[in-house]
Motif scaffolding. Structure first.
Motif, short mmCIF file in Angstrom:
data_model
loop_
_atom_site.label_atom_id
_atom_site.label_comp_id
_atom_site.label_asym_id
_atom_site.label_seq_id
_atom_site.Cartn_x
_atom_site.Cartn_y
_atom_site.Cartn_z
N ASN A 1 70.46 -17.83 8.72
CA ASN A 1 69.36 -16.89 8.52
C ASN A 1 69.65 -15.54 9.18
O ASN A 1 69.49 -14.48 8.57
N SER B 1 73.07 -18.03 13.21
CA SER B 1 72.51 -18.94 12.21
C SER B 1 72.69 -18.33 10.82
O SER B 1 72.89 -17.11 10.68
N PHE C 1 65.22 -23.89 20.67
CA PHE C 1 66.39 -24.73 21.00
C PHE C 1 66.74 -24.65 22.49
O PHE C 1 67.08 -25.65 23.09
N THR D 1 66.60 -14.63 19.33
CA THR D 1 65.58 -14.61 18.29
C THR D 1 64.44 -15.52 18.76
O THR D 1 64.64 -16.36 19.65
N SER E 1 70.86 -16.99 18.19
CA SER E 1 69.88 -17.30 17.14
C SER E 1 69.64 -18.80 17.08
O SER E 1 70.26 -19.57 17.82
N GLY E 2 68.72 -19.19 16.18
CA GLY E 2 68.20 -20.57 16.22
C GLY E 2 69.09 -21.59 15.56
O GLY E 2 69.09 -21.75 14.34
N GLY E 3 69.86 -22.29 16.36
CA GLY E 3 70.70 -23.38 15.85
C GLY E 3 70.96 -24.34 16.99
O GLY E 3 70.79 -23.99 18.16
N ILE E 4 71.37 -25.54 16.61
CA ILE E 4 71.64 -26.58 17.61
C ILE E 4 72.63 -26.10 18.67
O ILE E 4 72.50 -26.40 19.85
N ALA F 1 65.45 -19.07 18.37
CA ALA F 1 66.42 -19.58 19.35
C ALA F 1 65.67 -20.23 20.51
O ALA F 1 66.12 -21.22 21.09
N ALA G 1 77.52 -20.93 13.25
CA ALA G 1 77.50 -22.37 13.56
C ALA G 1 76.37 -22.99 12.76
O ALA G 1 75.22 -22.57 12.90
C1 LIG Z 1 66.82 -29.23 14.31
C2 LIG Z 1 67.27 -28.00 13.61
C3 LIG Z 1 68.58 -27.60 13.74
C4 LIG Z 1 69.02 -26.45 13.11
N1 LIG Z 1 70.33 -26.08 13.27
C5 LIG Z 1 70.78 -24.98 12.65
C6 LIG Z 1 72.12 -24.57 12.81
O1 LIG Z 1 72.90 -25.21 13.52
N2 LIG Z 1 72.53 -23.45 12.17
C7 LIG Z 1 71.71 -22.71 11.37
O2 LIG Z 1 72.15 -21.72 10.80
N3 LIG Z 1 70.42 -23.07 11.22
C8 LIG Z 1 69.94 -24.17 11.82
N4 LIG Z 1 68.63 -24.54 11.69
C9 LIG Z 1 67.74 -23.70 10.87
C10 LIG Z 1 67.32 -22.45 11.63
O3 LIG Z 1 66.78 -22.79 12.89
C11 LIG Z 1 66.32 -21.66 10.82
O4 LIG Z 1 66.97 -21.17 9.66
C12 LIG Z 1 65.70 -20.53 11.58
O5 LIG Z 1 64.83 -19.82 10.70
C13 LIG Z 1 66.72 -19.55 12.13
O6 LIG Z 1 66.06 -18.48 12.78
P1 LIG Z 1 66.80 -17.26 13.45
O7 LIG Z 1 68.00 -16.97 12.64
O8 LIG Z 1 65.82 -16.16 13.45
O9 LIG Z 1 67.12 -17.66 14.84
C14 LIG Z 1 68.15 -25.69 12.31
C15 LIG Z 1 66.82 -26.08 12.21
C16 LIG Z 1 66.39 -27.22 12.84
C17 LIG Z 1 64.94 -27.62 12.69
#
Ligand SMILES: Cc1cc2nc3c(=O)[nH]c(=O)nc-3n(C[C@H](O)[C@H](O)[C@H](O)COP(=O)(O)O)c2cc1C
Length: 416
Positions: free
Chosen positions: A102, A100, A42, A36, A9-12, A39, A132
């Motif tokens: 989310n 993440s 990233f 996702t 999922s979307g995180g660093i 993701a 994370a």
């Molecule tokens: C630069 C950046 C870094 C992020 N890093 C994280 C992270 O490490 N962990 C996390 O839970 N969300 C992080 N986020 C927020 C998520 O990307 C965001 O909540 C997103 O909607 C998650 O989508 P997903 O759960 O569908 O992949 C970050 C957002 C940005 C812009």
């Protein structure tokens, strides 16, 4: 081979999942990746596809071109004509890393709005989450309640590590654990029996280059970075061995779970190796000990006055000493760095002269491989054959070396 589903999922920390996918694939597992959409902001699907050798799926409306099969499987499985649940039905374990905040909330709420969330909901194999995120997001009551709910439903939550976070200057709990730790957790959850074929073995690895002091601030050294030894230590640990790494001036960290002893000179390395070798079944001598040392090191810093003549004297041959004291069942692997010419003949002579079971030969005249580089290309010289391992990253080369060690031990009447 275990069939592993990796949800990203979307995180660093998504970049670390690439390393997880690489380690799991190297360990022989079939890995399919579900990302996702976020993701993809990233890390790219193409990177995962290149590593695991199978398409990445994002949407639950997508058809899986492999119809639920994992890399390494022959033919197609294809039970379900709808197809979106086949990977979940066929896997041995499902890890979401990074998870993440989310995605954790969605999974806790039972959402099914992507291939990742839909498959997670439908998966009856062991499910693991590696959260994370920023430590405040992790510590928030909503995230904690979601994790507790998932835990109560049998999902294994791998606690994040504490340390520096991606946000500049911040520290806290929220870091994705090392890929090695994630793999160990997934293999344990998948009850993958072949996961630890070296369980119960002790492996001694030497790495780096020794330094021989000229005076308190100067030394004679060499360019060995320790990368090859670290790759070997990691590969042995992944096989379940208890690994000790004798690190001679190595700036890089040791792999997770490896016991590290730092040494400086050839004499230090010799002492440490002599103490550790009797309890080890496998010795991998990847370090580059200095062959010569100043006959007398100056106790005070030498001043720049006139010429300096250094008288060098040979150091002890560590490998020869260890071979002389070996007991039956110990496997000894030496390394030879040769500079062009008939390197294989010289490695074969070294094998006989030193009494090792295997010599790993690399040609240090090629700057693309060997010392200080991330890649290597070696020839494995044993009494009965020579095997060329083509140029590859050092983890892949380490796996090839350990496979050869496995075969040597299988053929040895005394190795256990
Ligand atoms: C630069 C950046 C870094 C992020 N890093 C994280 C992270 O490490 N962990 C996390 O839970 N969300 C992080 N986020 C927020 C998520 O990307 C965001 O909540 C997103 O909607 C998650 O989508 P997903 O759960 O569908 O992949 C970050 C957002 C940005 C812009």
């Amino acid at each position: 081979m275990a069939r592993l589903l990796l949800g990203v999922s979307g995180g660093i920390a998504a970049y670390k999942s690439l390393e997880f996918a690489r380690l799991a694939t190297l360990a022989g597992h079939g890995v399919r990746v579900l990302m996702t959409e976020n993701a993809g902001r990233f890390v790219g699907a193409a990177s995962f596809e290149g590593i695991v050798g199978a398409p990445v799926l994002v949407s639950e409306f997508e058809r899986d071109p492999l119809r639920g099969a994992f890399p390494g499987e022959v033919g197609e499985i294809g039970h379900d004509p709808i197809g979106h649940l086949e990977l979940a039905a066929n896997c041995d374990a499902f890890l979401v890393a990074p998870a993440s905040a989310n995605t954790i909330a969605k999974l806790a709420g039972g959402f099914a709005d992507s291939m990742l969330t839909t498959s997670f909901l439908a998966c009856t194999a062991p499910r693991l989450l590696a959260p994370a995120m920023n430590d405040r997001m992790y510590g928030d009551a909503a995230t904690q309640a979601n994790l507790a709910a998932l835990h109560d439903r049998g999902v294994e939550v791998i606690e994040p590590d504490e340390g520096p976070l991606a946000s500049r200057g911040e520290r806290g709990r929220g870091r994705l654990p090392d890929p090695e730790r994630l793999l160990a957790a997934v293999e344990a959850a998948a009850s993958w029996e072949g996961a630890r074929p070296w369980d119960g073995l002790s492996v001694l690895v030497t790495a780096g280059g020794t330094r021989e002091p000229i005076d308190p601030v100067r030394f004679i050294g060499n360019r060995s970075s320790g990368r090859m030894g670290i790759a070997l230590a990691g590969a042995a640990a992944r096989r379940g061995a208890s690994v000790t790494l004798l690190a001679a001036n190595v700036a890089l960290p040791a792999p997770a779970g490896v016991r590290r002893i730092d040494v400086e000179t050839t004499a230090d390395l010799q002492r440490a190796a002599a103490a550790e070798f009797p309890g080890s079944q496998i010795l991998l001598m990847a370090a580059a000990p200095a062959d010569f040392r100043p006959a007398a090191a100056s106790a005070a810093k030498l001043t720049r006055e006139g010429a300096l003549d250094l008288h060098l004297t040979p150091t002890d041959d560590i490998l020869a000493g260890l071979v002389a004291g070996r007991t039956p069942g110990q496997t000894i692997v030496g390394f030879a760095a040769e500079h062009g010419g008939d390197a294989v003949a010289r490695a074969r002579a070294k094998l006989a002269r030193k009494g090792a079971d295997l010599i790993v030969l690399n040609d240090v005249s090629d700057p693309r491989i060997g010392f200080e580089s991330a890649e290597n290309e070696v020839t494995l010289v044993a009494a009965e054959d020579e095997i060329e391992v083509p140029r590859a990253d050092k983890d892949t080369v380490a796996e090839a070396i350990l496979e050869r060690v496995d075969r040597l031990r299988a053929a040895s009447p005394t190795a256990k």
